[in-house]
Design a protein around this motif. Sequence first.
Motif, PDB file in Angstrom:
ATOM      1  N   LYS A 120       0.833  -1.210   0.000  1.00 29.25           N
ATOM      2  CA  LYS A 120       0.000   0.000   0.000  1.00 29.25           C
ATOM      3  C   LYS A 120       0.867   1.260   0.000  1.00 29.25           C
ATOM      4  O   LYS A 120       0.498   2.268  -0.575  1.00 29.25           O
ATOM      5  N   SER A 121       2.025   1.189   0.633  1.00 24.57           N
ATOM      6  CA  SER A 121       2.878   2.369   0.804  1.00 24.57           C
ATOM      7  C   SER A 121       3.486   2.855  -0.504  1.00 24.57           C
ATOM      8  O   SER A 121       3.922   3.999  -0.605  1.00 24.57           O
ATOM      9  N   LEU A 122       3.529   1.985  -1.533  1.00 26.60           N
ATOM     10  CA  LEU A 122       4.139   2.364  -2.809  1.00 26.60           C
ATOM     11  C   LEU A 122       3.099   2.656  -3.892  1.00 26.60           C
ATOM     12  O   LEU A 122       3.439   2.809  -5.058  1.00 26.60           O
ATOM     13  N   SER A 123       1.832   2.759  -3.484  1.00 28.86           N
ATOM     14  CA  SER A 123       0.758   2.922  -4.462  1.00 28.86           C
ATOM     15  C   SER A 123       0.872   4.213  -5.265  1.00 28.86           C
ATOM     16  O   SER A 123       0.327   4.318  -6.365  1.00 28.86           O
ATOM     17  N   SER A 124       1.601   5.206  -4.737  1.00 26.75           N
ATOM     18  CA  SER A 124       1.787   6.454  -5.473  1.00 26.75           C
ATOM     19  C   SER A 124       2.861   6.311  -6.553  1.00 26.75           C
ATOM     20  O   SER A 124       2.938   7.114  -7.473  1.00 26.75           O
ATOM     21  N   SER A 125       3.709   5.279  -6.427  1.00 25.91           N
ATOM     22  CA  SER A 125       4.806   5.072  -7.372  1.00 25.91           C
ATOM     23  C   SER A 125       4.544   3.943  -8.348  1.00 25.91           C
ATOM     24  O   SER A 125       5.023   3.962  -9.485  1.00 25.91           O
TER      25      SER A 125
END
Length: 251
Positions: A120-125
């Motif tokens: 979830k923490s990398l969903s912006s990338s």
Amino acid sequence: MAYDLQKESDVKEYIEKLGIEYRFGCYSEKKPDVCHLLGDYLESIKKDFEKASKVYRSNCDDYGYGKSCLKFGHYSFLGKGKSSANEKGDPKQAFKYYERGCDLKDPESCLHSGLLLVSKSLSSSIERDVKKGFELLTKACKMDNANACFYLSGMYISGVPKKDIKPDSKPTDPSDFIVQKDMKKAFEFATRACDMNNMYACANLSQMYQRGDGTEKNEQKAADLKKKALGMQDEIKKQQRELKFQQGIGT
């Protein structure tokens, strides 16, 4: 020639000769396994991360060596080996090389490509794709990657709801889940991971036997697995203490 590795001059000569042999085996004989060793040599001995990065990337692209794809994936994710220290990591490029390594049957590459997609923490990338991530983790587990089996167990323990479910709701319908909670499957994957000495899987398995989650209650097995997990934890702490001691000697 026999080297006396107690003598600094012999050690330096041996290391330089090793580098020459790796370069010859990689560039002249075009051996992928030796190219990977050259990357490791540049990384760990020479501390030349930029050159190591180029070797790993080339060995993945040109020779299809899975372990080098994994290494360049790590470099890409961390932004390591860049010409500028200010350049950031590139999760998308990392995923590309992890997936390439996975296609080449490197289980660790399958693990990392799967983890990138479920994070979830990398969903912006990188676009989150739990279904595909789950498939990649399953592939890694089938190739005896203990960490992948452990993560799959965790996904079955909690279940993974669809992203369009409201945060304050409690989905119960099977269609609401990408991965539905299933304690029997969680138990199976935890068992497999523990058999491969994953400490956290053994700890979870102990709790499952204690509570009867996904299996029948068995206090003796619960105790045995707890003992196994604690033993592995103690071994890790011991290794960390030894590492710190050795580092202290050199300062």
